[in-house]
Design a protein around this motif. Structure first.
Motif, PDB file in Angstrom:
ATOM      1  N   SER A 191       0.699  -1.196  -0.096  1.00 17.70           N
ATOM      2  CA  SER A 191       0.045   0.037  -0.001  1.00 17.70           C
ATOM      3  C   SER A 191       0.805   1.398   0.122  1.00 17.70           C
ATOM      4  O   SER A 191       0.387   2.348  -0.406  1.00 17.70           O
ATOM      5  CB  SER A 191      -0.931   0.037   1.058  1.00 17.70           C
ATOM      6  N   ASP A 192       2.136   1.215   0.481  1.00 18.87           N
ATOM      7  CA  ASP A 192       2.785   2.658   0.431  1.00 18.87           C
ATOM      8  C   ASP A 192       4.344   2.096   0.356  1.00 18.87           C
ATOM      9  O   ASP A 192       4.771   0.948   0.125  1.00 18.87           O
ATOM     10  CB  ASP A 192       2.536   3.102   1.956  1.00 18.87           C
ATOM     11  N   GLY A 193       5.086   3.141   0.349  1.00 16.48           N
ATOM     12  CA  GLY A 193       6.599   3.028   0.327  1.00 16.48           C
ATOM     13  C   GLY A 193       7.229   1.842   1.413  1.00 16.48           C
ATOM     14  O   GLY A 193       8.057   1.278   0.985  1.00 16.48           O
ATOM     15  N   ASP A 194       6.834   2.140   2.689  1.00 16.83           N
ATOM     16  CA  ASP A 194       7.412   1.062   3.750  1.00 16.83           C
ATOM     17  C   ASP A 194       7.066  -0.459   3.481  1.00 16.83           C
ATOM     18  O   ASP A 194       7.897  -1.054   3.518  1.00 16.83           O
ATOM     19  CB  ASP A 194       6.760   1.761   4.962  1.00 16.83           C
ATOM     20  N   GLN A 195       5.633  -0.501   2.843  1.00 19.14           N
ATOM     21  CA  GLN A 195       5.327  -2.023   2.566  1.00 19.14           C
ATOM     22  C   GLN A 195       6.112  -2.220   1.326  1.00 19.14           C
ATOM     23  O   GLN A 195       6.761  -3.538   1.277  1.00 19.14           O
ATOM     24  CB  GLN A 195       4.053  -1.984   2.408  1.00 19.14           C
ATOM     25  N   THR A 196       6.662  -1.431   0.491  1.00 15.77           N
ATOM     26  CA  THR A 196       7.434  -1.765  -0.708  1.00 15.77           C
ATOM     27  C   THR A 196       8.690  -2.129  -0.363  1.00 15.77           C
ATOM     28  O   THR A 196       9.365  -3.076  -0.839  1.00 15.77           O
ATOM     29  CB  THR A 196       7.276  -0.562  -1.690  1.00 15.77           C
ATOM     30  N   ARG A 197       9.447  -1.171   0.555  1.00 16.12           N
ATOM     31  CA  ARG A 197      10.543  -1.492   0.682  1.00 16.12           C
ATOM     32  C   ARG A 197      10.716  -2.802   1.799  1.00 16.12           C
ATOM     33  O   ARG A 197      11.924  -3.496   1.675  1.00 16.12           O
ATOM     34  CB  ARG A 197      11.250  -0.418   1.722  1.00 16.12           C
ATOM     35  N   ALA A 198       9.810  -3.020   2.480  1.00 16.28           N
ATOM     36  CA  ALA A 198       9.778  -4.458   3.429  1.00 16.28           C
ATOM     37  C   ALA A 198       9.749  -5.609   2.389  1.00 16.28           C
ATOM     38  O   ALA A 198      10.577  -6.344   2.549  1.00 16.28           O
ATOM     39  CB  ALA A 198       8.716  -4.262   4.309  1.00 16.28           C
ATOM     40  N   LEU A 200      10.715  -5.635  -0.750  1.00 15.12           N
ATOM     41  CA  LEU A 200      12.145  -5.758  -1.478  1.00 15.12           C
ATOM     42  C   LEU A 200      13.337  -6.054  -0.664  1.00 15.12           C
ATOM     43  O   LEU A 200      14.292  -6.214  -1.064  1.00 15.12           O
ATOM     44  CB  LEU A 200      12.186  -4.461  -2.413  1.00 15.12           C
ATOM     45  N   ALA A 201      12.909  -6.076   0.540  1.00 14.69           N
ATOM     46  CA  ALA A 201      14.131  -5.951   1.609  1.00 14.69           C
ATOM     47  C   ALA A 201      15.097  -7.365   1.428  1.00 14.69           C
ATOM     48  O   ALA A 201      16.290  -7.052   1.425  1.00 14.69           O
ATOM     49  CB  ALA A 201      13.727  -5.994   3.014  1.00 14.69           C
ATOM     50  N   TRP A 206      20.763  -8.503   0.494  1.00 13.98           N
ATOM     51  CA  TRP A 206      21.928  -9.384   0.026  1.00 13.98           C
ATOM     52  C   TRP A 206      22.595  -8.704  -0.924  1.00 13.98           C
ATOM     53  O   TRP A 206      24.052  -8.437  -0.664  1.00 13.98           O
ATOM     54  CB  TRP A 206      21.211 -10.588  -0.853  1.00 13.98           C
ATOM     55  N   LEU A 207      22.057  -7.456  -1.702  1.00 11.02           N
ATOM     56  CA  LEU A 207      22.968  -6.922  -2.496  1.00 11.02           C
ATOM     57  C   LEU A 207      23.740  -5.748  -1.858  1.00 11.02           C
ATOM     58  O   LEU A 207      25.072  -5.780  -2.066  1.00 11.02           O
ATOM     59  CB  LEU A 207      21.789  -6.115  -3.594  1.00 11.02           C
ATOM     60  N   ARG A 218      24.524   4.428   0.925  1.00 13.24           N
ATOM     61  CA  ARG A 218      24.416   5.865   1.409  1.00 13.24           C
ATOM     62  C   ARG A 218      23.080   6.405   1.326  1.00 13.24           C
ATOM     63  O   ARG A 218      22.254   6.863   2.168  1.00 13.24           O
ATOM     64  CB  ARG A 218      25.428   6.721   1.056  1.00 13.24           C
ATOM     65  N   TYR A 219      22.569   6.361  -0.088  1.00 10.79           N
ATOM     66  CA  TYR A 219      21.361   6.904  -0.316  1.00 10.79           C
ATOM     67  C   TYR A 219      20.153   6.246   0.462  1.00 10.79           C
ATOM     68  O   TYR A 219      19.234   6.694   0.876  1.00 10.79           O
ATOM     69  CB  TYR A 219      20.888   6.617  -1.745  1.00 10.79           C
ATOM     70  N   LEU A 220      20.367   4.778   0.422  1.00  6.25           N
ATOM     71  CA  LEU A 220      19.265   4.252   1.555  1.00  6.25           C
ATOM     72  C   LEU A 220      19.057   4.636   2.767  1.00  6.25           C
ATOM     73  O   LEU A 220      17.989   4.678   3.348  1.00  6.25           O
ATOM     74  CB  LEU A 220      19.486   2.827   1.366  1.00  6.25           C
ATOM     75  N   HIS A 221      20.203   4.860   3.217  1.00  7.15           N
ATOM     76  CA  HIS A 221      20.322   5.375   4.763  1.00  7.15           C
ATOM     77  C   HIS A 221      20.168   6.868   5.028  1.00  7.15           C
ATOM     78  O   HIS A 221      19.578   7.309   6.204  1.00  7.15           O
ATOM     79  CB  HIS A 221      21.657   4.977   5.279  1.00  7.15           C
TER      80      HIS A 221
END
Length: 250
Positions: A191-198, A200-201, A206-207, A218-221
């Protein structure tokens, strides 16, 4: 003597004649209508169907059902789905506010880009349907407006087209990414960005653990606007316009 038949595969002579476009046919005086069907009604119904279910859901049979007419009725105006899509694209382009006043070329091009993005997001199917070569009256009004603005700054015809395509190309690429992300979320139930990142986590973790992508990590953090699509679009658009202004000194 019997008429000689053309060899198999040959095209009849009539097919060699220039094809009459949808728009030329629609501009001709129409005979007295047998139904209340009009190109406007056809476009509105087809756009509503595509908005709700996607472009693949739009068929001549489904359209006829939505309009409450016989399946063949729409063929009085469009020859099939290709022309129907042309009609749909031109319909949504016709709602762009191209007559808004602008202070200068940059203001005009920014306004055009913002409205094009809003149009595509409102009608996601238009991202793949609205090619630069589907030349309908309303779609052609977009470069007409841009060219008129840019011509005031002494740009030649080729440069004007290059600038226009640079701006609209940025819009199309940016919106395509937004639509693709939204389609992915809908398919996965995110439903949102947080769920999307979760979601794809596992792959992303691993990457990042390989140590091969320190700048992206660095961008992710550190990034704080990952879900601010409006800011991302506007910032990228400013970069494009700044580059045009600097390169041509306008």
């Amino acid at each position: 003597m019997p008429a000689q038949q053309a060899p198999a595969g040959d095209t009849p002579a009539d097919d060699d004649k220039p094809q009459v476009s949808l728009w030329e046919r629609l501009a001709r005086p129409a005979p007295a209508p047998r139904t209340t069907l009009t190109p406007q009604r056809i476009a509105e119904a087809a756009v509503a169907l595509a908005d709700a279910e996607g472009l693949d859901a739009v068929t001549m049979r489904r359209l006829a059902g939505a309009l409450g007419v016989a399946p063949m009725a729409a063929y009085r105006y469009v020859s099939g789905k290709d022309e129907l899509i042309e009609l749909m694209v031109d319909f949504v382009y016709g709602r762009l506010p191209l007559d808004e006043p602008a202070d200068d070329w940059r203001d005009a091009m920014r306004s055009l880009a913002v409205h094009l993005r809003a149009m595509h997001l409102a009608h996601p199917w238009s991202v793949r349907a609205a090619t630069p070569f589907a030349l309908g009256p309303n779609q052609l009004a977009v470069p007409e407006r841009a060219f008129a603005v840019l011509a005031e700054h002494g740009l030649d015809a080729d440069t004007t087209m290059a600038v226009f395509r640079t701006v609209t190309g940025y819009v199309h690429g940016s919106v395509a990414a937004e639509v693709t992300l939204e389609n992915l979320r809908r398919e996965r139930g995110w439903s949102d960005g947080d769920q999307t990142r979760a979601g794809l986590a596992p792959r992303m973790s691993w990457l990042m653990s390989t140590g091969r992508y320190p700048s992206y990590q660095r961008y992710l953090h550190e990034a704080t606007r990952k879900d601010d699509a409006d800011w991302q679009f506007g910032t990228g658009l400013d970069c494009v316009l700044d580059g045009i202004a600097a390169h041509f000194g306008i």
